[in-house]
Design an enzyme around this catalytic site. Structure first.
Site, PDB file in Angstrom:
ATOM      1  N   ASP A 105      -9.291 160.658  -5.310  1.00 42.27           N
ATOM      2  CA  ASP A 105     -10.637 159.973  -5.518  1.00 42.27           C
ATOM      3  C   ASP A 105     -11.705 161.327  -5.267  1.00 42.27           C
ATOM      4  OD1 ASP A 105     -12.029 158.316  -6.274  1.00 42.27           O
ATOM      5  OD2 ASP A 105     -11.830 156.682  -5.508  1.00 42.27           O
ATOM      6  N   SER A 154     -13.253 158.581 -11.237  1.00 43.30           N
ATOM      7  CA  SER A 154     -12.480 157.324 -10.913  1.00 43.30           C
ATOM      8  C   SER A 154     -12.591 155.597 -11.398  1.00 43.30           C
ATOM      9  CB  SER A 154     -13.673 156.538  -9.711  1.00 43.30           C
ATOM     10  OG  SER A 154     -12.525 155.662  -8.317  1.00 43.30           O
TER      11      SER A 154
END
Length: 763
Positions: free
Chosen positions: A221, A77
């Site tokens: 993610d 991320s």
């Protein structure tokens, strides 16, 4: 340039620390990975954490200053963004400068920014609470809220010098990042391909960012399954691992405050169980005192980065001790190879478009206006993409560069066409016009190619209907025809000379407007227009002097428009100008002037003239940033009718803080339609201050000079009015919410003013 951190002398505690690090390196970190004569490789792992991930920068600066040679980097991320830049060769200080200049609000949105929208589309851009595409007759809800077009472009600019590197192991520091396969729910370690797409996939928070298609998979993610990918850097060959964790950890009952918090909590269950095992693989573990800063605290980017730098200084002695211990056993680390000069442009030999049918592909290439066999810099490529994206014809436009030879590349665009129809829903409440529910249906290329058509309606106390059609001509769509028809019925309060409420009119108004103009660039236009206007004035509450009747006229004019504002609500920089000059003619009046119930005049009375007259208007405003929070506003307005011997029907109406009436000149200190005049000039200076990212205090001071052109129907002399306002504003999901107090030397009293959302305006 190195950043200097406090160095320590070497007392017993320092020597013990060196011994401990050496022991860790020999027992845990190096076991089975290195031969005794081989210097262990150092790995760096950066966790995800949204805005909190900016704290990683402090550790990078400390590593650079301590002279620790990092060989491998992994991240998830935000850790993937920061880590990939570090792996590519950016220093910690360079990454800090990049973070400081970024507009995070612009990056983390699925919408184009106002400044990138082509001028004809700015009219009602951003005015709706919700805009949903219609596909096959049904509303389509996106799989994620944010597409982040601007983030794609920014990352593409940063990585343009490295477009030839498709194997992430070949960066100066080998790199891998982690995403999650949305189908299997398993982690995907991304190590080859397009670095920008890999990073974007690693940070695609489910239901917040749209998933990314990457090498045949749909990815979200990596923090869902592995937010702290230490095992991946071990697999790369790292014998010593420095782990940097900015995650806030699992939410507690006390801080589980919003639906987004609940979503993040659920999505991170698997990672929470994985974290302890990953942390145990670190030799040096760093976390940060980030307090209540959350993953979404991008407005606090500066303070978060500063806390990271502070923690970097605190851990600096440990990093220096690690380097010294390794140097003592294995000798100094080999220096990094000399950094090559980062290319600031690329020679593009040709283009390729993916994801579009042939007709849309041709449209995209025309709108990009790029030519083959030329050098282009990253900002030039971004500007071309913004030009095309600003037409709102495309939902997404990203690009990658494929090496074509040793010195050239092929530019590959991946684009998605916007749905042909979309529905907008909005809300507006104003002290003057009351409440209105706003809805619109917008169609692209339905009535004709290269066109946008819209029907919009305001349902409420003052109903309004608008039809609009914008047609683009020529190859590069610089010649534009805009057709607009609008009808409304508005109740307008009238005031006495002492500004006491004197009566109430119902104004029925119909407008038909045709404009042909040339786009000088994305934000400026020059053109010609003609409009037909019909007005019907009906007294509802009689006053001492009133108008009852109707008028029709034509108005042909030359106009200029320009808009470079950076936001629809509470802009902080940019300029907007609307100016026109023309002639009103072909008037057909029919009215009575009443004193109470007695007719004292008609359109045929002496003193009135309905011959052609000159008509001009100006609205200009400039926002100048004074600091990160403070903005100076300078505004000028003018409305002048010359050779004009009339009153009320074609006058300019002065007052109010938002524009929603025909021929209106806003003025802080007067109620809406507080004054009617045939000539007026107003100047304003304002100061806007962001108390918090979405809370603003605005102070305005303005002056008005009116009735300065002789008019037999209005014999009073020219006058001056001074006034001002103080506004508390909130930039909410409803749009701007403003609560204001106004005062002027004409009214001599405080007037409240309240507004929610954007008014249903017209051009």
């Amino acid at each position: 340039m190195k950043y200097h951190y406090p160095t320590a002398t070497k007392p017993l505690s320092y020597l013990c620390w060196v011994g401990l690090l050496l022991a860790l390196g020999l027992s845990t970190g190096l076991a089975g990975a290195q031969t005794p004569a081989q210097r262990p490789r150092i790995g760096l792992t950066l966790s995800g954490g949204g805005a909190r991930g900016l704290a990683h920068i402090g550790l990078l600066k400390a590593l650079d200053s301590a002279g620790v040679r990092v060989d491998y980097v992994t991240g998830t991320s935000m850790g993937a963004i920061v880590g990939s830049l570090y792996a590519a060769g950016y220093s910690g200080a360079e990454i800090e400068r990049v973070a400081q200049r970024l507009d995070w609000d612009a990056l983390l949105t699925n919408a184009a920014q106002l400044s990138t929208i082509t001028l004809p589309g700015k009219d009602d851009f951003g005015h709706y609470l919700l805009e949903l595409p219609v596909v096959k007759g049904q509303l389509q809800f996106p799989s994620g809220v944010i597409e982040s077009e601007e983030l794609w472009l920014t990352l593409s600019e940063l990585f343009l010098p490295y477009y030839r590197t498709k194997d992430f192991a070949k960066f100066p520091r080998g790199f891998r990042c982690v995403a999650t396969d949305i189908i299997s729910g398993e982690p995907e370690v991304l190590r080859t391909g397009e670095i920008v797409a890999a990073i974007r996939a690693s940070m695609a928070i489910p239901s917040v960012f749209t998933p990314v298609r990457y090498q045949g998979r749909r990815l979200v993610d990596g923090g869902v399954v592995r937010n702290f990918p230490v095992s991946e850097v071990r697999d790369m060959g790292a014998g010593v691992v420095i782990g940097s964790n900015v995650s806030a950890g699992a939410y507690t009952e006390a801080n589980l405050r919003s639906p987004v918090d609940v979503l993040l909590q659920i999505s991170s269950f698997k990672d929470n169980a994985d974290f302890k095992g990953q942390k145990a693989l670190c030799n040096v573990y760093v976390d940060y005192p980030l307090g209540d800063y959350s993953a979404g605290s991008f407005s606090a980017a500066g303070p978060i980065t500063a806390l990271g730098v502070q923690q970097g200084r605190a851990v600096f002695p440990k990093l220096q001790a690690l380097r010294d211990s390794l140097d003592a056993r294995y000798g100094p680390a080999l220096p990094y190879p000399p950094a090559a000069r980062r290319a600031d442009s690329v020679y593009v030999e040709g283009y390729q478009v993916q994801g579009l049918p042939p007709a849309s592909e041709a449209l995209l290439l025309r709108q990009l206006r790029l030519r083959p066999q030329r050098y282009y810099s990253a900002p030039q490529l971004s500007a071309a993409v913004r030009d095309a994206f600003g037409t709102r014809a495309f939902r997404k436009i990203t690009y990658s560069l494929l090496p074509a030879s040793d010195s050239s590349a092929r530019l590959v665009f991946d684009a998605e066409r916007s749905p042909a129809a979309r529905i907008g829903l909005g809300l507006n409440y104003n002290s003057s016009t009351g409440i209105g529910l706003i809805g619109s249906v917008t169609l692209q290329n339905k009535l004709a190619s290269a066109s946008t058509s819209q029907v919009a309606i305001n349902i409420g106390e003052n109903p309004r209907l608008r039809l609009k059609h914008v047609q683009y001509f020529t190859q590069h769509q610089r010649l534009v025809l805009r057709l607009l028809a609008q009808g409304e019925r508005v109740s307008i309060t009238t005031y006495s000379t002492s500004f006491k409420k004197a009566g109430l009119y119902t104004q029925s108004y119909v407008l038909a407007n045709a404009q042909l103009f040339h786009l000088l660039d994305r934000n400026r236009a020059l053109g010609l227009g003609t409009r037909y206007e019909y007005g019907r004035f009906s007294p509802e509450i009689t006053s001492r002097l009133q108008l009852d009747g109707r008028i029709r006229l034509l108005n042909s004019y030359l106009f200029y428009e320009g808009n470079t504002l950076n936001a629809v609500a509470y802009p902080t920089h940019g300029r907007r100008i609307d100016a026109e000059i023309g002639v009103a003619y072909a008037q057909r009046p029919s009215f009575r002037v009443l004193s109470d119930t007695t007719v004292i005049g008609t359109e045929q009375s002496p003193g009135f003239s309905f011959r052609p007259y000159g008509h001009s208007r100006l609205y200009a405003e400039q926002y100048l940033p004074l600091s990160q929070r403070a903005t100076l506003l300078v505004q000028a307005q003018a409305g002048i009718n010359w050779n004009y011997q009339q009153a009320i029907a074609n006058d300019f109406v002065v007052g109010g803080l938002t524009s929603g009436l025909r021929n209106q000149i806003t003025f802080a200190g007067l109620p809406e339609a507080g004054l009617y005049t045939g000539s007026a000039v107003a100047g304003l200076v304002g100061y806007q201050y962001a108390v918090k990212p979405k809370i603003f205090v605005t102070a305005k001071a303005n002056a008005l000079y009116y009735d300065f052109i002789a008019n037999a129907a209005r014999p009073q002399p020219a006058r001056m009015v001074y006034g001002g306002s103080l506004t508390l504003g909130l930039n909410s999901f409803l749009g701007p919410i403003d609560v204001s107090l106004m005062y002027s030397n004409a009214t001599k009293k405080l007037l409240p003013y309240f507004n929610i959302g954007f008014p249903f305006g017209y051009r």
